[in-house]
Write a protein that holds these residues in place. Structure first.
Motif, PDB file in Angstrom:
ATOM      1  N   ASP A 162      10.348  70.861 -30.300  1.00 26.41           N
ATOM      2  CA  ASP A 162      10.982  71.339 -29.075  1.00 26.41           C
ATOM      3  C   ASP A 162      12.174  72.243 -29.367  1.00 26.41           C
ATOM      4  O   ASP A 162      12.482  73.142 -28.577  1.00 26.41           O
ATOM      5  N   SER A 219      11.904  74.362 -26.037  1.00 30.55           N
ATOM      6  CA  SER A 219      11.226  73.811 -24.866  1.00 30.55           C
ATOM      7  C   SER A 219      12.199  72.952 -24.056  1.00 30.55           C
ATOM      8  O   SER A 219      12.934  72.157 -24.625  1.00 30.55           O
ATOM      9  N   PRO A 220      12.224  73.108 -22.724  1.00 29.06           N
ATOM     10  CA  PRO A 220      13.198  72.364 -21.925  1.00 29.06           C
ATOM     11  C   PRO A 220      12.747  70.958 -21.535  1.00 29.06           C
ATOM     12  O   PRO A 220      13.589  70.117 -21.190  1.00 29.06           O
ATOM     13  N   LEU A 221      11.431  70.695 -21.579  1.00 30.34           N
ATOM     14  CA  LEU A 221      10.895  69.463 -20.992  1.00 30.34           C
ATOM     15  C   LEU A 221       9.907  68.797 -21.945  1.00 30.34           C
ATOM     16  O   LEU A 221       9.087  69.460 -22.575  1.00 30.34           O
ATOM     17  N   LYS A 262      10.823  64.688 -19.108  1.00 33.52           N
ATOM     18  CA  LYS A 262      12.291  64.594 -19.152  1.00 33.52           C
ATOM     19  C   LYS A 262      12.857  65.767 -19.939  1.00 33.52           C
ATOM     20  O   LYS A 262      12.151  66.383 -20.728  1.00 33.52           O
ATOM     21  N   PRO A 263      14.168  66.047 -19.758  1.00 34.26           N
ATOM     22  CA  PRO A 263      14.770  67.104 -20.574  1.00 34.26           C
ATOM     23  C   PRO A 263      14.621  66.761 -22.054  1.00 34.26           C
ATOM     24  O   PRO A 263      14.734  65.594 -22.434  1.00 34.26           O
ATOM     25  N   THR A 264      14.366  67.776 -22.869  1.00 34.66           N
ATOM     26  CA  THR A 264      14.245  67.551 -24.315  1.00 34.66           C
ATOM     27  C   THR A 264      15.610  67.156 -24.895  1.00 34.66           C
ATOM     28  O   THR A 264      16.642  67.369 -24.265  1.00 34.66           O
ATOM     29  N   GLU A 277      18.181  69.979 -25.234  1.00 32.38           N
ATOM     30  CA  GLU A 277      18.657  70.410 -23.914  1.00 32.38           C
ATOM     31  C   GLU A 277      19.700  69.440 -23.370  1.00 32.38           C
ATOM     32  O   GLU A 277      20.736  69.819 -22.841  1.00 32.38           O
ATOM     33  N   ARG A 278      19.365  68.164 -23.515  1.00 30.54           N
ATOM     34  CA  ARG A 278      20.211  67.126 -22.941  1.00 30.54           C
ATOM     35  C   ARG A 278      21.599  67.109 -23.590  1.00 30.54           C
ATOM     36  O   ARG A 278      22.612  66.979 -22.893  1.00 30.54           O
ATOM     37  N   ALA A 338      23.695  70.146 -22.796  1.00 26.44           N
ATOM     38  CA  ALA A 338      24.252  69.980 -21.449  1.00 26.44           C
ATOM     39  C   ALA A 338      25.463  69.045 -21.478  1.00 26.44           C
ATOM     40  O   ALA A 338      26.475  69.292 -20.805  1.00 26.44           O
ATOM     41  N   LYS A 384       5.360  68.662 -19.575  1.00 24.57           N
ATOM     42  CA  LYS A 384       6.034  69.670 -20.391  1.00 24.57           C
ATOM     43  C   LYS A 384       5.762  71.017 -19.742  1.00 24.57           C
ATOM     44  O   LYS A 384       4.836  71.143 -18.940  1.00 24.57           O
TER      45      LYS A 384
END
Lengths: 364, 364
Positions: free
Chosen positions: A114, A119-121, A125-127, A130-131, A134, A269
């Motif tokens: 990811d 990849s965001p998802l 769920k958020p990868t 990403e999480r 954030a 995804k």
């Protein structure tokens, strides 16, 4: 394997699930318990490791979130099937460890993959990257959110790798060898995948090799052979290789079709990602070779990515989509044929035939 | 351990190296051969795996370049010393495998660490992610050079981990347990390191825990204990833990001093990087607690990093640099004292004392 036999396996027999299916389900339930227990124990260890700091559990939690979010559990399924159909004792803890190890190894691969694909998802769920990027932004921390998020993902993936490995402590030497081959193959497959995407290499042979590597061997053939090996039946390896290589290609082509035509809500995804990332998937490689308009679209794409909507239209128009569907059917038949003469009991042949159909015709 | 004894070990005795030292050097030479052979074999396997595509060897070459570029080989050194001083047979291949595995594991950690820190240089050469981002740019490939370079580094690191692990196939269960602990510890240590840097956590206890984890256990204590364990001498573990934990802290403080005051040409990696990355190293944690001007500098730094030149001045002015030097000396003494009553032969006590001094007073 006739179509009729195959159809029969799609519905449970009148008397409910077969003993073979029940044994498989029981092992797979224990795999879930093992995953939960293993991750809980690891979490407990780190929760108390640094006085006053509970943040040491974050990488464990990132792994656990992904494991417990579901997933198809294909590798545990194939591994447990390979073991049981080879006559392995369903109460032997080694098969539970092996299947759980494969799932944790897959979580390692997904977390790193990811990052590679941005990849965001994942599993709805958020990868991981990403999480934590954030979180970094929300906390107003120092440095770059992207580097922090990806750093956490790299380390969480690395830890999943270690946690997978510790479950293989009781593997005998031949199983350890399969475990080593499976991991190296998967990594080299990933590398060639990102490299051919970057270089936009439209080479069907390479695209097929990557698919065989990442799906055929890593997802199907090696898990089955690992299971059979743990049951002391290395003689089943050639049949499982034939089944895995053909079915792996079908699996990858289905993956490509889902990416090109699927909906994100079903797959958990994002779709269209491979296309946007210029991945020269087997699907696209066939399309480029068949149609000059697809070739032109891919060549023009440049750094902004391709026009995905137009690509979908072309794949339908040129008949590539239909051709791939027919090819998938052929591969499933070939996979099942590879088991025809294998020395395994009929209920297991039916289960593996059923799995071939489900893998090749899944919607997510 | 008196100062006099320590001094003696800094120069070879009149009769040349001791038999203990010669045995250690012979094992370490075999470790180099093993690394070379293992990597060559892996390369050969992938060179012919995909017809017409030799690029599958790239991740192996990235690992080999880093292994052959040198490095201090601290972990192989400690592991082989732990084994030999515990009476292990110098001809036993298991110690060569274990020491080579530790070096490959370290290469995995370095490759990923360099992505986490965005470090441009390692062992005097461009880091893996830098090199492949540059290739991507030079080739005018699709997508983002940074993501490609970091992707190659993630995968090359992952492969180094597999190659490390395959060398541990013959480990008995207790050694496998140490191998598992060492890896998980290192990863959690790395995670807390990047997280406390991001959050600018000036907590001496946390900074010390990270140093003990990453240097004390991972670099010194576990390699020594792994070696002793492979020789069937788990009883040496407490002495090695005392030695490793104290020396690991000294090692980390020296690392911090090299980062703050060193020159890149000597260390083969950039200096000032931890400072620029807001790493709350043990050095900086002490400095922040001792001097309000350092605290103000760190607080002001924000996303642009700190004024490194001013920080160096303050570290000298406030006496923190001198204080850390004295602390390092105390830690080395404590490390050597931990071996005083350990049941090991005198020549080995001297070798380990000598290693403690070299580790704590190195220039790179």
């Amino acid at each position: 394997m006739t179509t009729q036999t195959t159809q029969t396996t799609h519905t449970a027999p009148a008397g409910g699930p077969t003993p073979a299916r029940e044994a498989l389900d029981r092992v797979l339930e224990r795999v879930e318990d093992r995953l939960r227990g293993h991750l809980d124990r690891e979490r407990d260890q780190w929760a108390t490791a640094v006085t006053g700091h509970t943040s040491a559990v974050i990488p464990v939690d990132a792994i656990a979130d992904l494991v417990h979010a579901g997933g198809k559990r294909l590798r545990p399924n194939f591994c447990a099937s390979g073991f049981l159909c080879a006559g392995g004792d369903p109460d032997d803890p080694v098969i539970v460890d092996a299947a759980a190890a494969l799932e944790l190894l897959h979580v390692f691969a997904l977390i790193h993959d990811d990052v590679l694909d941005d990849s965001p998802l994942r599993r709805g769920k958020p990868t991981v990257h990403e999480r934590y990027a954030a979180e970094h932004r929300a906390m107003g921390w120092r440095g770059e959110p992207r580097r922090f998020g990806e750093g956490v993902a790299i380390l969480a993936g690395d830890l999943a790798y270690v946690l997978a490995d510790t479950l293989t402590a009781d593997f005998p030497a031949p199983a350890r060898e399969i475990w080593g081959e499976l991991r190296a193959e998967m990594i080299i497959g990933q590398f060639l995948d990102i490299r051919s995407a970057a270089a936009a290499t439209a080479d069907m042979r390479l695209a097929r090799w990557i698919a065989v590597c990442k799906s055929g061997h890593y997802t199907i053939h090696r898990p089955l052979t690992l299971g059979a090996g743990l049951a002391g039946r290395p003689d089943l390896a050639p049949a499982f290789e034939g089944y895995g290589v053909a079915l792996g290609e079908a699996f990858q082509l289905r993956d490509d079709l889902i990416d090109a035509f699927g909906v994100s809500a079903t797959s958990g995804k994002p779709v269209g990602l491979d296309v946007d990332q210029h991945k020269m998937t087997p699907l696209l490689t066939v399309a480029v070779e068949r149609d000059a308009r697809v070739r032109a679209l891919v060549d023009e794409g440049g750094d902004e990515g391709w026009d995905t909507a137009r690509l979908r239209e072309l794949l339908a128009e040129t008949g590539v989509r239909a051709e791939i569907e027919a090819h998938i059917d052929g591969l499933v038949e070939r996979a099942c044929a590879a088991l025809a003469d294998a020395p395994i009991e009929e209920p297991w042949r039916r289960i593996l035939t059923d799995m071939a159909h489900r893998v090749a015709h899944r919607e997510s």
